[in-house]
Design a protein around this motif. Sequence first.
Motif, PDB file in Angstrom:
ATOM      1  N   THR A  21       0.811  -1.212   0.000  1.00 52.34           N
ATOM      2  CA  THR A  21       0.000   0.000   0.000  1.00 52.34           C
ATOM      3  C   THR A  21       0.851   1.271   0.000  1.00 52.34           C
ATOM      4  OG1 THR A  21      -0.226  -0.293   2.386  1.00 52.34           O
ATOM      5  CG2 THR A  21      -2.086  -0.991   1.017  1.00 52.34           C
ATOM      6  N   ALA A  96       0.612  -5.777  -5.761  1.00 54.91           N
ATOM      7  CA  ALA A  96      -0.286  -4.745  -6.278  1.00 54.91           C
ATOM      8  C   ALA A  96      -0.568  -4.951  -7.761  1.00 54.91           C
ATOM      9  CB  ALA A  96       0.309  -3.359  -6.042  1.00 54.91           C
ATOM     10  N   ASP A  97       0.198  -5.788  -8.408  1.00 55.19           N
ATOM     11  CA  ASP A  97       0.008  -6.078  -9.830  1.00 55.19           C
ATOM     12  C   ASP A  97      -0.243  -7.568 -10.029  1.00 55.19           C
ATOM     13  OD1 ASP A  97       0.447  -3.483 -10.961  1.00 55.19           O
ATOM     14  OD2 ASP A  97       2.591  -3.732 -10.575  1.00 55.19           O
ATOM     15  N   ARG A 119      -5.978 -10.805  -5.314  1.00 56.63           N
ATOM     16  CA  ARG A 119      -6.078  -9.691  -6.249  1.00 56.63           C
ATOM     17  C   ARG A 119      -6.860 -10.108  -7.487  1.00 56.63           C
ATOM     18  NH1 ARG A 119      -4.840  -6.562 -10.029  1.00 56.63           N
ATOM     19  NH2 ARG A 119      -3.978  -4.489  -9.789  1.00 56.63           N
ATOM     20  N   ASN A 120      -7.774  -9.238  -7.894  1.00 59.19           N
ATOM     21  CA  ASN A 120      -8.571  -9.485  -9.098  1.00 59.19           C
ATOM     22  C   ASN A 120      -8.033  -8.638 -10.251  1.00 59.19           C
ATOM     23  OD1 ASN A 120     -10.421 -11.355  -7.875  1.00 59.19           O
ATOM     24  ND2 ASN A 120     -11.255  -9.623  -6.759  1.00 59.19           N
ATOM     25  N   GLU A 121      -8.894  -8.258 -11.150  1.00 55.27           N
ATOM     26  CA  GLU A 121      -8.461  -7.543 -12.353  1.00 55.27           C
ATOM     27  C   GLU A 121      -8.467  -6.028 -12.199  1.00 55.27           C
ATOM     28  OE1 GLU A 121      -9.920  -8.924 -16.115  1.00 55.27           O
ATOM     29  OE2 GLU A 121     -10.265 -10.921 -15.318  1.00 55.27           O
ATOM     30  N   GLN A 122      -8.398  -5.515 -10.986  1.00 58.71           N
ATOM     31  CA  GLN A 122      -8.361  -4.076 -10.797  1.00 58.71           C
ATOM     32  C   GLN A 122      -7.020  -3.504 -11.235  1.00 58.71           C
ATOM     33  OE1 GLN A 122      -8.670  -6.371  -8.297  1.00 58.71           O
ATOM     34  NE2 GLN A 122      -9.968  -5.619  -6.656  1.00 58.71           N
ATOM     35  N   ARG A 124      -3.733  -1.165 -10.399  1.00 60.91           N
ATOM     36  CA  ARG A 124      -2.896  -1.085  -9.197  1.00 60.91           C
ATOM     37  C   ARG A 124      -3.516  -0.138  -8.167  1.00 60.91           C
ATOM     38  NH1 ARG A 124       2.526  -2.252  -8.747  1.00 60.91           N
ATOM     39  NH2 ARG A 124       3.587  -1.208  -7.051  1.00 60.91           N
ATOM     40  N   GLU A 126      -6.649   0.868  -7.908  1.00 60.94           N
ATOM     41  CA  GLU A 126      -7.916   0.325  -7.415  1.00 60.94           C
ATOM     42  C   GLU A 126      -7.684  -0.761  -6.368  1.00 60.94           C
ATOM     43  OE1 GLU A 126     -10.746   0.925 -11.371  1.00 60.94           O
ATOM     44  OE2 GLU A 126      -9.523  -0.886 -11.180  1.00 60.94           O
ATOM     45  N   MET A 127      -6.661  -1.599  -6.583  1.00 58.61           N
ATOM     46  CA  MET A 127      -6.369  -2.669  -5.625  1.00 58.61           C
ATOM     47  C   MET A 127      -5.894  -2.077  -4.310  1.00 58.61           C
ATOM     48  SD  MET A 127      -6.524  -5.943  -5.317  1.00 58.61           S
ATOM     49  CE  MET A 127      -6.943  -5.909  -3.595  1.00 58.61           C
ATOM     50  N   GLU A 130      -8.832  -0.748  -2.530  1.00 59.26           N
ATOM     51  CA  GLU A 130      -9.648  -1.829  -1.957  1.00 59.26           C
ATOM     52  C   GLU A 130      -9.060  -2.300  -0.627  1.00 59.26           C
ATOM     53  OE1 GLU A 130     -10.758  -6.416  -2.954  1.00 59.26           O
ATOM     54  OE2 GLU A 130     -10.975  -4.989  -4.604  1.00 59.26           O
ATOM     55  N   VAL A 131      -7.741  -2.405  -0.569  1.00 59.46           N
ATOM     56  CA  VAL A 131      -7.086  -2.823   0.669  1.00 59.46           C
ATOM     57  C   VAL A 131      -7.288  -1.765   1.749  1.00 59.46           C
ATOM     58  CG1 VAL A 131      -4.855  -3.314   1.753  1.00 59.46           C
ATOM     59  CG2 VAL A 131      -5.421  -4.334  -0.462  1.00 59.46           C
TER      60      VAL A 131
END
Length: 146
Positions: A21, A96-97, A119-122, A124, A126-127, A130-131
């Motif tokens: 983060t 993050a990727d 991690r999904n398809e967001q 970097r 956006e991920m 989300e965290v």
Amino acid sequence: MSLIEDLKKQKITLSFAESMTGGALASYLTSMPGASFVFKGSLVCYDNDVKTRLLGIPQSLIDTYGVVSKEVCQAMVEACQKMFLSRLSVSVTGYADGIEKDIFIGIKDDETHIYHLVRNEQSRGEMIQEVVDFVYLKIQERLLFV
């Protein structure tokens, strides 16, 4: 009541050990008025050398389990609480990727809780957001049960 007011009322101080983060948790908290009453500090430990030298995470733990693991996350959150002498500490380690990559979040007060996200398809950004949202949701949930 705001998050800062809730933390102040319950005499809870916060600290962070952030890897993936990159300081986003601390940035969010310090954007709120009154953060200085509850925020002890944050260590952005993006590099493994920082994790080992400043947090004291054993290199053998990283070598055995990998830097993105529940074991390293737990060691980070425990070291963070000791370093900052906070009542509540949070650690984040993850990717993050990439798709279907692991993220571990540690939250420690009297007990340690480790959460696992995938991690999904967001993007970097956006991920990371989300965290951040997940961590603050868990902090707010914790405040309800004190």
